[in-house]
Motif scaffolding. Structure first.
Motif, short mmCIF file in Angstrom:
data_model
loop_
_atom_site.label_atom_id
_atom_site.label_comp_id
_atom_site.label_asym_id
_atom_site.label_seq_id
_atom_site.Cartn_x
_atom_site.Cartn_y
_atom_site.Cartn_z
N GLU A 1 0.84 -1.18 0.00
CA GLU A 1 0.00 0.00 0.00
C GLU A 1 0.88 1.24 0.00
N ALA A 2 0.45 2.25 -0.75
CA ALA A 2 1.18 3.51 -0.79
C ALA A 2 0.21 4.62 -1.18
N ILE A 3 0.59 5.85 -0.86
CA ILE A 3 -0.20 7.00 -1.26
C ILE A 3 0.74 8.03 -1.90
N LYS A 4 0.17 8.92 -2.67
CA LYS A 4 0.95 9.96 -3.32
C LYS A 4 1.09 11.15 -2.38
N VAL A 5 2.34 11.61 -2.22
CA VAL A 5 2.63 12.74 -1.34
C VAL A 5 3.55 13.69 -2.09
N LEU A 6 2.98 14.75 -2.67
CA LEU A 6 3.76 15.80 -3.31
C LEU A 6 4.80 15.25 -4.28
N GLY A 7 4.38 14.41 -5.20
CA GLY A 7 5.27 13.89 -6.21
C GLY A 7 6.01 12.63 -5.82
N LEU A 8 5.93 12.24 -4.56
CA LEU A 8 6.55 11.01 -4.08
C LEU A 8 5.48 10.00 -3.73
N LEU A 9 5.92 8.79 -3.49
CA LEU A 9 5.03 7.75 -2.97
C LEU A 9 5.45 7.45 -1.54
N TRP A 10 4.49 7.35 -0.65
CA TRP A 10 4.77 7.06 0.75
C TRP A 10 4.11 5.75 1.13
N ASP A 11 4.92 4.84 1.65
CA ASP A 11 4.42 3.57 2.16
C ASP A 11 4.23 3.74 3.67
N PRO A 12 2.99 4.03 4.13
CA PRO A 12 2.79 4.30 5.56
C PRO A 12 3.03 3.10 6.45
N THR A 13 2.89 1.89 5.90
CA THR A 13 3.11 0.69 6.71
C THR A 13 4.55 0.60 7.19
N HIS A 14 5.50 0.83 6.27
CA HIS A 14 6.92 0.78 6.61
C HIS A 14 7.51 2.18 6.80
N ASP A 15 6.69 3.21 6.61
CA ASP A 15 7.12 4.59 6.78
C ASP A 15 8.32 4.91 5.90
N MET A 16 8.18 4.60 4.62
CA MET A 16 9.25 4.82 3.65
C MET A 16 8.72 5.63 2.47
N PHE A 17 9.59 6.51 1.96
CA PHE A 17 9.29 7.19 0.70
C PHE A 17 9.81 6.34 -0.45
N LEU A 18 9.03 6.26 -1.51
CA LEU A 18 9.40 5.54 -2.71
C LEU A 18 9.55 6.54 -3.85
N ILE A 19 10.35 6.19 -4.83
CA ILE A 19 10.58 7.07 -5.97
C ILE A 19 9.61 6.70 -7.08
N ALA A 20 8.75 7.63 -7.43
CA ALA A 20 7.81 7.43 -8.54
C ALA A 20 8.48 7.97 -9.79
N HIS A 21 9.22 7.12 -10.50
CA HIS A 21 9.97 7.61 -11.66
C HIS A 21 9.03 7.95 -12.81
N GLN A 22 9.41 8.97 -13.55
CA GLN A 22 8.65 9.42 -14.69
C GLN A 22 9.55 9.42 -15.92
N HIS A 23 8.93 9.21 -17.08
CA HIS A 23 9.69 9.17 -18.32
C HIS A 23 9.97 10.57 -18.85
N ARG A 24 9.21 11.56 -18.40
CA ARG A 24 9.35 12.90 -18.98
C ARG A 24 10.74 13.48 -18.77
N PRO A 25 11.36 13.42 -17.57
CA PRO A 25 12.72 13.95 -17.43
C PRO A 25 13.73 13.24 -18.31
N VAL A 26 13.55 11.92 -18.49
CA VAL A 26 14.46 11.18 -19.35
C VAL A 26 14.32 11.62 -20.79
N LEU A 27 13.07 11.78 -21.25
CA LEU A 27 12.85 12.25 -22.61
C LEU A 27 13.41 13.65 -22.81
#
Length: 385
Positions: free
Chosen positions: A131-157
């Motif tokens: 489970e995760a929720i979106k937090v200001l451009g990031l993903l937050w896993d509240p169960t483990h209290d970790m931020f995840l990186i929501a990578h996007q293709h736009r910066p790479v392009l």
């Protein structure tokens, strides 16, 4: 809106293309106008000021922990979190702002929130998070209290387009084989971002002191800076937690490596100016690291002996980091790994630069997370929307 102001919000309207145009006056504030972001923020600030006598804690949260229509804040105990939630709900209710989409890393706190008012979690198998929720451009896993990186293709392009533009390639031109390999390598590396997990908690309950350690590094294509919090303990060990990082691509006109490293040091300086006041913490020491001896030598020279490009940046760095310590990193790979948030350095690895051990492997993560806003341990974190 006040009736006398509705004439400034006139629009053309018709139900069907064949219907005649009608002129309507909007009776409510409409989002989408140039002044809408200011109006939204000003309205919340004014509401906080007017209602602060009745809801002092909620007023502070609205002023300090609010970004547009998202509120991210925390509390030390479950009881305090429940009180904060009550105050926020009542304060915003007085302004006709119903608040919902509550989320927390505390199951006990969420039990006091109706299910229809809770944030819906996302299922992300590729991130290893149920489970995760979106937090200001990031993903937050509240169960483990970790931020995840929501990578996007736009910066790479954007980076690929930038490189193509520099080669003056046309629409129908076949790109060089080396450039194709670079593109494929970037595409294959993107899924690796899913493996990065950054702890939201940056403090520990039994720490006896804190230090800030900032790192700056550069290459021919980009430069970056990152800031870590070093928590020290009575047994002599220490733990590092990433607070913030920022990177930029190299300018189109090529710079020498020392000047790129200087830009990285300037970026670190500006990042510090934002991070240190935001933490509201007291630090025993602030240490800044660079692996470029030329940049460190520039910082010791009189400004009138430096060229304009260097002088302007050194002047800003000296002014903003007065009282801080700049040090030389004898092992550049350490800085590069810290900037990349290498998983080998994220937990339990001993990192020694010179005679200083930045991270010891004798500690284990503490259950019950802390918000980074205060020195004291904060065990409950909430995300409000």
């Amino acid at each position: 809106m006040a009736p006398e102001d509705t004439c400034y919000q006139r629009i053309f309207w018709r139900e069907q293309p064949t219907h005649p145009l009608r002129i309507l006056k909007l009776n409510t504030v409409t989002y989408g106008t140039a002044s809408a972001p200011y109006q939204a923020t000003r309205c919340l600030n004014l509401l906080a000021e007017e209602e602060s006598p009745d809801f002092p804690i909620a007023a502070r949260i609205l002023k300090e922990d609010c970004y547009m229509d998202d509120i991210l804040s925390g509390a030390d105990t479950i009881e305090e979190a429940i009180e904060y939630q009550r105050q926020l709900k009542e304060l915003l209710g007085r302004g006709c702002f119903p608040i919902h989409k509550w989320c927390s890393n505390s199951v006990e706190f969420l039990e006091h929130i109706p299910s229809e008012d809770r944030e819906k979690h996302l299922t992300l198998q590729e991130y290893g998070a149920n489970e995760a929720i979106k937090v200001l451009g990031l993903l937050w896993d509240p169960t483990h209290d970790m931020f995840l990186i929501a990578h996007q293709h736009r910066p790479v392009l954007a980076q690929i387009e930038r490189q193509l533009w520099k080669t003056n390639a046309g629409w129908d031109d076949i790109v060089e084989e080396q450039f194709q390999r670079t593109c494929f390598t970037m595409q294959e590396a993107l899924p690796q971002l899913n493996l990065i997990k950054v702890p939201r908690c940056i403090t520990f309950p039994d720490a006896i002191g804190y230090e800030i350690h900032g790192f700056a590094d550069a290459s021919t294509v980009a430069y970056g800076a990152c800031i870590y919090l070093r928590s020290m303990f009575t047994d002599g060990s220490a733990r590092l937690r990433l607070i913030s990082s920022k990177s930029k691509v190299a300018p189109l006109h090529e710079l020498t490596i020392p000047r790129m490293e200087l830009c990285a040091a300037q970026l670190l300086t500006r990042l510090l100016d934002k991070v240190i006041p935001a933490t509201q913490m007291t630090f025993q020491e602030v240490v800044l690291w660079s692996d470029n001896t030329i940049v460190l030598a520039w910082m010791k020279k009189p400004l009138d002996r430096l060229q304009v490009f260097v002088r302007n940046r050194i002047a800003e760095i000296q002014k903003s980091t007065n009282g801080y310590k700049w040090c030389d990193v004898a092992y550049p790979y350490v800085v590069l790994s810290l900037l990349r948030y290498d998983q080998n350095f994220s937990e339990g690895t001993k990192v020694t630069i010179g005679s200083r051990t930045l991270l010891a492997a004798t500690r284990s993560p503490v259950a019950g997370s802390a918000n980074h806003r205060t020195v004291r341990q904060q065990q409950v974190s909430k995300v409000f929307h």
